[in-house]
Design a protein around this motif. Structure first.
Motif, short mmCIF file in Angstrom:
data_model
loop_
_atom_site.label_atom_id
_atom_site.label_comp_id
_atom_site.label_asym_id
_atom_site.label_seq_id
_atom_site.Cartn_x
_atom_site.Cartn_y
_atom_site.Cartn_z
N PHE A 29 0.69 -1.10 0.02
CA PHE A 29 0.10 0.11 -0.01
C PHE A 29 0.82 1.41 0.13
O PHE A 29 1.80 1.32 0.73
CB PHE A 29 -0.89 0.03 1.31
N PRO A 30 0.59 2.37 -0.81
CA PRO A 30 -0.36 2.42 -1.67
C PRO A 30 -0.40 2.00 -3.19
O PRO A 30 -1.09 2.80 -3.96
CB PRO A 30 -0.78 3.88 -1.43
N GLU A 90 -8.36 0.33 1.46
CA GLU A 90 -8.92 -0.11 -0.05
C GLU A 90 -10.28 -0.56 0.16
O GLU A 90 -10.76 -0.41 -1.18
CB GLU A 90 -7.80 -1.22 -0.19
N GLY A 113 -3.29 6.69 -5.66
CA GLY A 113 -2.47 6.11 -4.71
C GLY A 113 -1.76 7.38 -4.13
O GLY A 113 -0.62 6.97 -3.56
#
Length: 384
Positions: A181-182, A238, A330
């Motif tokens: 992530f991200p 998410e 993101g």
């Protein structure tokens, strides 16, 4: 046992008023469904019902008797849920069974009168060459049952050609694989769901399927990943992004794939259910109960979403409006969105709703400005 680790849920979640027989798109609550609701036990179904789930499904059929296969209907009825009943179309068509229609219709005849029956599940991701037989199955079901049919399609070439082969159209895409992530390409989810929402046939309820698994359950695809140690479940940011971005498109429900593949028998799966999936399910149930007919979105604009790389939806309701905004990126960034000339109001007084932390945000003179949204961040506001 699984149930011992969960918090007590609000009793009101058990009181959703589903239609007596079959899915009623005009009257039923927003669908929150769970694929592979297995094992089928009182403990599991009570847990799902108390978590906001009102539809269940299972693939539990090929090595069991018909009585065992249809037991899910009684269990769902006990916990005030409905069943998207898998009638075996996928296997019948993909194995080339010449008696596919008779075999499928035997399942239909055995289950058609059950009050927990919500949808007939025709097929998983049918190939183009299977569509004429899917149409034939749907036609035969229509002769004996008014319960609507559904099928799901993945992101493939000519995926749009599955429109019109079921009463309810579903799409699935699972983007969280081996990325940190991200860096997850969640835009694959919104690109597909947005495209499907734009291209669905008028009057056809549309339901996306969200990822509720890690990619170890897809070994054929996972084996091509360089670092399998990074295979993971989606995190809460998410999951919120996928769920709330989809809500801005006027979806009639959402299913999750799947309880079985969440692996609650493992410590990691149980922790993910407790800390991520169950809180998300409860949030979505609360939000969709708070916004009457949440699938009737007052304002959304696909071109605007694409221009600003966001997902923006507004619901005008008698008790006050709601605004959902997601960062379709993101990367953390500031936003200044020009709403003039759109169906959105010119201004609004915004109050954070639910999990949303306060932001420096203003909505006036046709402009919506946000100080900063984090990667894939979702915010929800009440509007006056």
């Amino acid at each position: 046992m699984i149930g011992k680790v969960f918090l007590s849920a609000a009793a009101a979640l058990l009181g959703t008023n589903l239609a007596a027989a079959g899915f009623d798109a005009a009257q039923d609550p927003f669908v929150i469904g769970m694929y592979s609701a297995d094992p089928q036990t009182d403990e599991v179904f009570k847990m799902l019902s108390e978590s906001g789930v009102n539809y269940v499904h299972t693939y539990y059929k090929y090595k069991h008797t018909r009585e065992e296969r249809l037991a899910i209907l009684d269990l769902a009825e006990k916990y005030r849920m409905k069943v998207m009943l898998d009638i075996g179309g996928t296997r019948q068509l993909k194995t080339g069974n010449e008696n596919y229609l008779a075999d499928v219709m035997a399942e239909v005849e055995a289950a058609k009168a059950h009050p927990a029956l919500g949808m007939w599940y025709l097929c998983d991701e049918p190939k183009t060459e299977h569509l004429p037989k899917v149409a034939e199955i749907r036609k035969e079901i229509g002769k004996v049952s008014a319960v609507p049919t559904s099928l799901v399609i993945h992101w493939r070439e000519k995926w749009e050609n599955t429109r019109g082969y079921s009463d309810i159209w579903m799409v699935d895409v699972y983007p969280v694989r081996g990325q940190d992530f991200p860096d997850t390409p969640l835009q694959h989810f919104t690109t597909f769901v947005r495209g499907a929402a734009k291209s669905k046939r008028p009057g056809t309820p549309f339901i996306p399927v969200l990822q509720a698994c890690d990619f170890t359950c897809f070994p054929d695809q996972a084996r091509n990943l360089e670092d399998k140690s990074k295979l993971r479940y989606p995190n809460l940011a998410e999951m919120r992004f996928m769920a709330y971005s989809a809500l801005t498109y006027g979806i009639r429900g959402m299913f999750f794939y799947s309880l079985y593949h969440s692996h609650l028998e493992k410590p990691s799966g149980l922790a993910w259910w407790r800390d991520t999936l169950r809180p998300l399910l409860l949030e979505i149930r609360e939000f969709t109960d708070a916004v009457p007919r949440v699938w009737d979105v007052t304002a959304c604009d696909f071109a605007l979403d694409k221009k600003y790389d966001i997902n923006l939806g507004y619901w005008d309701r008698p008790g006050g409006g709601f605004l959902v905004l997601t960062n379709n990126s993101g990367v953390a960034r500031k936003l200044a969105v020009d709403l003039k000339g759109t169906a959105f109001p010119e201004s609004g007084e915004l109050t954070p709703y639910g999990f949303t932390a306060p932001h420096r945000i203003q909505w006036r003179a046709g402009n919506l400005e946000v100080d900063e949204l984090g990667p894939w961040e979702t915010v929800v506001y009440r509007v006056k």
